[in-house]
Motif scaffolding. Structure first.
Motif, PDB file in Angstrom:
ATOM      1  N   THR A  33      -2.169  16.239  -6.895  1.00 23.40           N
ATOM      2  CA  THR A  33      -1.845  16.072  -8.065  1.00 23.40           C
ATOM      3  C   THR A  33      -2.220  17.124  -9.022  1.00 23.40           C
ATOM      4  O   THR A  33      -2.986  17.781  -8.368  1.00 23.40           O
ATOM      5  CB  THR A  33      -1.576  14.740  -8.774  1.00 23.40           C
ATOM      6  OG1 THR A  33      -3.213  14.855  -8.841  1.00 23.40           O
ATOM      7  CG2 THR A  33      -1.093  13.765  -7.570  1.00 23.40           C
ATOM      8  N   TYR A  72       1.217  13.881 -13.069  1.00 23.51           N
ATOM      9  CA  TYR A  72       1.363  12.881 -11.692  1.00 23.51           C
ATOM     10  C   TYR A  72       2.147  14.280 -10.642  1.00 23.51           C
ATOM     11  O   TYR A  72       2.270  13.715  -8.968  1.00 23.51           O
ATOM     12  CB  TYR A  72       2.221  12.266 -11.650  1.00 23.51           C
ATOM     13  CG  TYR A  72       3.534  12.601 -12.596  1.00 23.51           C
ATOM     14  CD1 TYR A  72       4.561  12.429 -11.397  1.00 23.51           C
ATOM     15  CD2 TYR A  72       3.985  12.156 -14.016  1.00 23.51           C
ATOM     16  CE1 TYR A  72       5.794  12.544 -11.979  1.00 23.51           C
ATOM     17  CE2 TYR A  72       5.125  12.752 -14.147  1.00 23.51           C
ATOM     18  CZ  TYR A  72       5.873  12.920 -13.798  1.00 23.51           C
ATOM     19  OH  TYR A  72       7.447  13.010 -14.431  1.00 23.51           O
ATOM     20  N   GLY A  77      -0.970   8.561  -9.774  1.00 25.48           N
ATOM     21  CA  GLY A  77      -1.606   9.562  -9.443  1.00 25.48           C
ATOM     22  C   GLY A  77      -2.927   8.041  -8.268  1.00 25.48           C
ATOM     23  O   GLY A  77      -1.783   6.576  -8.449  1.00 25.48           O
ATOM     24  N   LYS A  78      -3.789   9.434  -8.428  1.00 26.81           N
ATOM     25  CA  LYS A  78      -4.676   7.815  -7.488  1.00 26.81           C
ATOM     26  C   LYS A  78      -5.149   7.407  -8.484  1.00 26.81           C
ATOM     27  O   LYS A  78      -5.757   5.917  -7.741  1.00 26.81           O
ATOM     28  CB  LYS A  78      -5.712   9.266  -6.591  1.00 26.81           C
ATOM     29  CG  LYS A  78      -6.546   9.697  -7.440  1.00 26.81           C
ATOM     30  CD  LYS A  78      -7.593  10.635  -6.470  1.00 26.81           C
ATOM     31  CE  LYS A  78      -8.621  11.489  -7.425  1.00 26.81           C
ATOM     32  NZ  LYS A  78      -9.527  11.764  -6.919  1.00 26.81           N
ATOM     33  N   TYR A  79      -5.476   7.374  -9.656  1.00 23.03           N
ATOM     34  CA  TYR A  79      -5.522   6.778 -10.346  1.00 23.03           C
ATOM     35  C   TYR A  79      -4.779   5.751 -11.062  1.00 23.03           C
ATOM     36  O   TYR A  79      -5.317   4.715 -12.173  1.00 23.03           O
ATOM     37  CB  TYR A  79      -6.455   7.313 -12.001  1.00 23.03           C
ATOM     38  CG  TYR A  79      -7.109   8.692 -11.509  1.00 23.03           C
ATOM     39  CD1 TYR A  79      -8.229   7.995 -11.186  1.00 23.03           C
ATOM     40  CD2 TYR A  79      -6.445  10.085 -11.772  1.00 23.03           C
ATOM     41  CE1 TYR A  79      -9.117   9.525 -10.932  1.00 23.03           C
ATOM     42  CE2 TYR A  79      -7.823  10.745 -11.310  1.00 23.03           C
ATOM     43  CZ  TYR A  79      -8.726  11.024 -10.980  1.00 23.03           C
ATOM     44  OH  TYR A  79      -9.361  12.074 -10.241  1.00 23.03           O
ATOM     45  N   LYS A 139      -2.441   0.234  -4.544  1.00 23.92           N
ATOM     46  CA  LYS A 139      -3.791  -0.669  -3.889  1.00 23.92           C
ATOM     47  C   LYS A 139      -3.960  -2.012  -3.760  1.00 23.92           C
ATOM     48  O   LYS A 139      -4.002  -2.861  -4.031  1.00 23.92           O
ATOM     49  CB  LYS A 139      -4.863   0.043  -4.929  1.00 23.92           C
ATOM     50  CG  LYS A 139      -4.694   1.850  -5.275  1.00 23.92           C
ATOM     51  CD  LYS A 139      -6.352   2.090  -6.730  1.00 23.92           C
ATOM     52  CE  LYS A 139      -6.151   3.193  -6.383  1.00 23.92           C
ATOM     53  NZ  LYS A 139      -5.347   4.095  -6.968  1.00 23.92           N
ATOM     54  N   ASN A 180       2.075   4.540  -0.819  1.00 26.55           N
ATOM     55  CA  ASN A 180       1.985   5.693  -1.784  1.00 26.55           C
ATOM     56  C   ASN A 180       0.927   5.758  -1.907  1.00 26.55           C
ATOM     57  O   ASN A 180      -0.262   5.250  -1.474  1.00 26.55           O
ATOM     58  CB  ASN A 180       3.059   5.691  -2.521  1.00 26.55           C
ATOM     59  CG  ASN A 180       4.659   6.541  -1.786  1.00 26.55           C
ATOM     60  OD1 ASN A 180       4.208   6.693  -0.636  1.00 26.55           O
ATOM     61  ND2 ASN A 180       5.163   5.881  -2.492  1.00 26.55           N
ATOM     62  N   ASN A 181       0.967   5.532  -3.464  1.00 26.24           N
ATOM     63  CA  ASN A 181      -0.517   4.629  -4.219  1.00 26.24           C
ATOM     64  C   ASN A 181      -0.633   3.681  -4.520  1.00 26.24           C
ATOM     65  O   ASN A 181      -2.076   3.618  -5.174  1.00 26.24           O
ATOM     66  CB  ASN A 181      -0.576   5.441  -5.819  1.00 26.24           C
ATOM     67  CG  ASN A 181       0.776   5.450  -6.431  1.00 26.24           C
ATOM     68  OD1 ASN A 181       1.027   5.340  -6.449  1.00 26.24           O
ATOM     69  ND2 ASN A 181      -0.007   5.906  -7.906  1.00 26.24           N
ATOM     70  N   ARG A 190       0.681  -0.811   0.179  1.00 29.91           N
ATOM     71  CA  ARG A 190      -0.149   0.189   0.042  1.00 29.91           C
ATOM     72  C   ARG A 190       0.576   1.286   0.095  1.00 29.91           C
ATOM     73  O   ARG A 190       0.085   2.684   0.470  1.00 29.91           O
ATOM     74  CB  ARG A 190      -1.090  -0.043   0.944  1.00 29.91           C
ATOM     75  CG  ARG A 190      -1.938  -1.038   1.334  1.00 29.91           C
ATOM     76  CD  ARG A 190      -2.377  -1.083   2.958  1.00 29.91           C
ATOM     77  NE  ARG A 190      -1.803  -1.289   3.585  1.00 29.91           N
ATOM     78  CZ  ARG A 190      -1.142  -2.124   4.255  1.00 29.91           C
ATOM     79  NH1 ARG A 190      -1.932  -3.381   3.564  1.00 29.91           N
ATOM     80  NH2 ARG A 190      -0.620  -2.906   4.619  1.00 29.91           N
ATOM     81  N   GLU A 240      -5.215  16.505 -10.327  1.00 29.10           N
ATOM     82  CA  GLU A 240      -6.274  16.353  -9.779  1.00 29.10           C
ATOM     83  C   GLU A 240      -6.761  17.559  -9.965  1.00 29.10           C
ATOM     84  O   GLU A 240      -8.095  18.410  -9.312  1.00 29.10           O
ATOM     85  CB  GLU A 240      -5.841  16.101  -8.201  1.00 29.10           C
ATOM     86  CG  GLU A 240      -5.824  14.382  -8.106  1.00 29.10           C
ATOM     87  CD  GLU A 240      -5.694  13.783  -7.438  1.00 29.10           C
ATOM     88  OE1 GLU A 240      -5.289  12.767  -6.737  1.00 29.10           O
ATOM     89  OE2 GLU A 240      -4.767  14.445  -5.964  1.00 29.10           O
ATOM     90  N   THR A 278       3.399  16.148  -7.857  1.00 30.88           N
ATOM     91  CA  THR A 278       1.835  16.825  -6.492  1.00 30.88           C
ATOM     92  C   THR A 278       2.441  18.628  -6.845  1.00 30.88           C
ATOM     93  O   THR A 278       3.270  18.906  -6.270  1.00 30.88           O
ATOM     94  CB  THR A 278       2.346  16.189  -5.087  1.00 30.88           C
ATOM     95  OG1 THR A 278       3.770  16.833  -4.680  1.00 30.88           O
ATOM     96  CG2 THR A 278       2.287  14.992  -5.310  1.00 30.88           C
TER      97      THR A 278
END
Length: 751
Positions: free
Chosen positions: A604, A631, A412-414, A15, A12-13, A10, A607, A633
């Protein structure tokens, strides 16, 4: 088959991903920037392997190693001892060279101690770092530092007016009294009016007791001229104050080649020892391939084992494409790519097996021809029984993998998911961006723009250039190609500006910034965002600055604490109070659209596009996304950016320029193939705005889309510097001499 097993990562980003990585194989990790490759390979697998290895050391050593936090993962099984070969420059001092970094110097010293004539001592005395071998005048550095008198002295002033421009020698400074109380000078007399004798006394007089000093002169105090005094106090190896006055010294010190050893670093006794007419310094100054030929010509049954070992080490450097370097080249002058390959060479020489080798984009800075050598060396490392993990974007290196792990689908989160894992053949059938790239057919620019005039370079002969004459078309995209070290950068970055001084060169060099600078400060958006918070919460905007009222009191807004390890590099660790944000916890109660300032900083660029839909934010963030930087931040420190990221960020300031000449040095560095397309669209906009864009590049996708190609070669160093080809991509594809043409033809056949 054995595996390294990762369960629920897990970091950083990532999943919650789990996977098995085959041992004693080459696994290549792909995916767009920010997809999670580095989080998995370096910050999870590499970090945990290094942490566990560090734990096996005795406490004395362990306390001096960098503290590595436990990564956010449930479990990792069957790890090997890691060797992490990244792009961090080797750095080092003036005493660190290619020869010392690769350990070739030790073998060469051994050879001279056995075969050199006359015999002058054993191998250690051939080292410029050994007191018995070094030149005494420069202490083995090859250069000496002297005081620049013009910079130190203001002749228009008197001693009382501050004629000596150096701290503690100025009015009120305690060192000045040694001169004003000596009795030798009229302290109100302009220095330009000094006699020759007064100049000699002021600058060069040896230590002595003055005859008629002022009554305040101390009984045991001695007078000494300015130059020897400054050299002794600040410039000598054991000088105690050279660090405290480093900034001031920059302005008054000149560096020049040591006149005693002519830059060879060693004393005359050591330099008198020769093999076939050359001393060890002569050998160190030869290009690696020339030195290899010289060693091949030495014949000795008695010392054959030394010769064979030396030839093997030198051949590794040639194989990796660094044959143009010399052993006496300082490591702090090497590029990131050169540094990484030097580290690879060093590890080829060891006989350890069952290690975990981790490489960070070893393709960077390399022509496709050189990539074959890199691939060969990585294969050799694997064949010794080691596990190899490679983070890479280059298609040719991805193809060599035994196993591919594609991360994504976005950044990033994607991102943070495994899009594909398996053999290369199955990658092109996967749904990720890497698979899509390999599935599509490659095309080239068969409708190039027409030139509107030319930039003409005549008789370029700097460094290895061999009297090149070339015309670079204006208002089009020209790509300069050729193997690393062929002379591309010399031609465009060094010679072109001498003919056209207004050229804008956007390179990968560091920003002129402080540790407090971040992406928002570079984009000049930090003030605007602070005002949004201030207006929304009816408080001072200073609360939302890490450099003002909002700073964490524990780390003064830096977000990190530096630990001085004396003789080792300083290390940084996150501030335990603010968690690395740099903001005081009291600031976090203030929100803008549901987010506090730390959450905004962690957002990011991708985002931020939707979060800040209005100007001045929207167009700036859109621009960064179009350059493949979505990507990043918003609060990312500028000193953490890679060379490619720095260059693309600098490029954002050029879009509104017109009719300029813009040079880009390998702008595709670190880009996933899908983002190279975005970069090319951006460059097209620059050209369509009337600019002349010149790109130095190895990336075949960029080369294929050029309006005009200039190829330099055929080899590196002395074997380069010639004009191999100039023309369109279509013409290049029919050329039989250019190495670039050969690899471009192969590239365009990709299915």
């Amino acid at each position: 088959m054995e595996y390294i097993t990762i369960i629920n990562a897990r970091q950083n980003n990532l999943k919650n991903i789990s996977l098995n990585i085959p041992k004693r194989k080459i696994t290549v990790f792909t995916g767009v920037s920010g997809s999670g490759k580095s989080s998995l390979v370096f910050e999870t697998i590499g970090a945990e392997a290094q942490r566990q290895f560090n734990e096996t050391q005795v406490s004395f050593i362990r306390n001096r190693l960098q503290h590595i936090a436990v990564p956010d993962v449930d479990k990792i099984d069957h790890l090997n001892v890691p060797i992490i070969i990244n792009q961090k420059r080797l750095g080092g001092s003036a005493r660190s060279t290619v020869g010392t970094a690769t350990d070739i110097n030790s073998t060469l010293r051994l050879l001279f101690s056995r075969m050199g004539e006359p015999f002058v001592g054993y191998s250690n005395v051939f080292s410029f770092n050994n007191p018995l071998g070094m030149c005494i005048a420069c202490e083995g550095l090859g250069f000496v530092q002297t005081v620049d008198i013009e910079a130190l002295i203001d002749k228009e002033k008197s001693l009382h007016e501050g004629a000596i421009r150096f701290p503690t020698f100025q009015p009120g400074g305690w060192r000045l009294t040694r001169y004003t109380l000596s009795g030798y000078f009229d302290n109100d007399k302009k220095l330009k009016e000094y006699t020759k004798a007064e100049w000699q006394t002021l600058l060069y007089a040896p230590q002595h007791k003055p005859e008629h000093p002022d009554k305040q002169w101390g009984k045991t105090v001695k007078y000494e001229g300015l130059i020897p005094r400054i050299e002794k106090t600040f410039l000598k190896k054991d000088a105690t104050e050279n660090i405290t006055r480093k900034d001031a010294l920059k302005h008054i010190v000149m560096t020049k080649i040591c006149p005693t050893c002519a830059g060879q670093r060693l004393n005359n006794k050591i330099l008198s020892c020769r093999i076939n007419g050359k001393n060890i310094a002569d050998c160190s100054a030869l290009a690696i391939d020339e030195l290899l030929n010289f060693i091949h010509a030495i014949h000795s049954k008695k010392y054959e084992v030394i010769l064979v070992e030396l030839i093997k080490k030198l051949q590794h450097i040639v194989d990796i494409g660094l044959q143009y370097l010399t052993l006496d080249r300082r490591t702090d002058t090497l590029s990131g790519g050169e540094s990484q390959r030097i580290k690879m060479v060093k590890n080829l020489g060891n006989s350890l097996t069952d290690l975990l080798y981790i490489f960070d984009e070893p393709s960077i800075g390399l022509h496709p021809k050189d990539l074959q050598n890199i691939a060969s060396i990585i294969q050799q490392i694997k064949e010794k029984g080691n596990t190899v993990l490679v983070v890479e974007h280059d298609p040719d290196l991805i193809k060599m993998a035994d196993w591919v792990v594609d991360m994504g689908p976005e950044s990033g989160k994607y991102g943070g998911e495994i899009v594909y894992e398996g053999q290369f053949n199955g990658l092109k059938r996967s749904k990720g961006k890497t698979g899509q790239y390999f599935a599509q057919s490659q095309i080239f620019n068969n409708q190039p723009r027409n030139a509107q005039g030319h930039l003409e370079i005549k008789n370029a002969n700097l460094y290895n250039l061999k009297d090149i004459c070339v015309k670079i078309p204006k208002h089009v995209l020209s790509v300069i190609t050729g193997v690393a070290g062929s002379g591309k950068s010399t031609l465009v970055n060094k010679v072109l500006p001498t003919f056209y001084p207004d050229v804008t060169i956007i390179d990968q060099s560091l920003f002129a910034s402080s540790i407090r600078s971040n992406l928002l400060t570079y984009l000049s958006l930090s003030d605007a965002i602070r005002k949004l918070f201030s207006k929304t919460n009816q408080v001072s905007d200073k609360l939302f600055s890490r450099n003002s009222d909002g700073a964490c009191e524990h780390c003064n807004g830096l977000g990190v604490e530096k630990i001085d390890l004396a003789f080792m590099d300083d290390i940084e660790q996150l501030c335990e109070v603010c968690g690395g944000s740099g903001f005081s916890p009291k600031v976090l109660i203030y929100l803008y659209q549901g987010k506090n300032i730390v959450e905004i900083m962690q957002m990011t660029v991708a985002e931020a596009v939707s979060f800040f839909p209005n100007e001045p934010y929207r167009s700036t963030f859109d621009l960064l996304s179009s350059l493949g930087l979505g990507y990043l931040t918003l609060g990312q420190r500028l000193d953490s950016f890679s060379g490619g990221e720095r260059q693309r960020l600098k490029l954002t300031r050029q879009l509104n320029h017109t009719h300029g000449v813009i040079v880009l040095d390998e702008p595709s560095t670190g880009l996933h193939p899908s983002d190279v397309g975005k970069l090319l669209n951006f460059i097209d906009k620059l050209v369509n705005h009337g600019n002349t864009v010149i790109v130095i590049e190895h990336n075949l996708d960029v080369i294929a889309q050029a309006d005009w190609i200039i190829d330099i070669g055929p080899g590196a160093g002395k074997y380069g510097g010639e004009l191999m080809f100039e023309g369109t991509v279509a013409d290049l594809l029919h050329d039989d001499l250019s190495s670039t043409a050969c690899y471009l033809r192969q590239h365009l056949k990709m299915q």
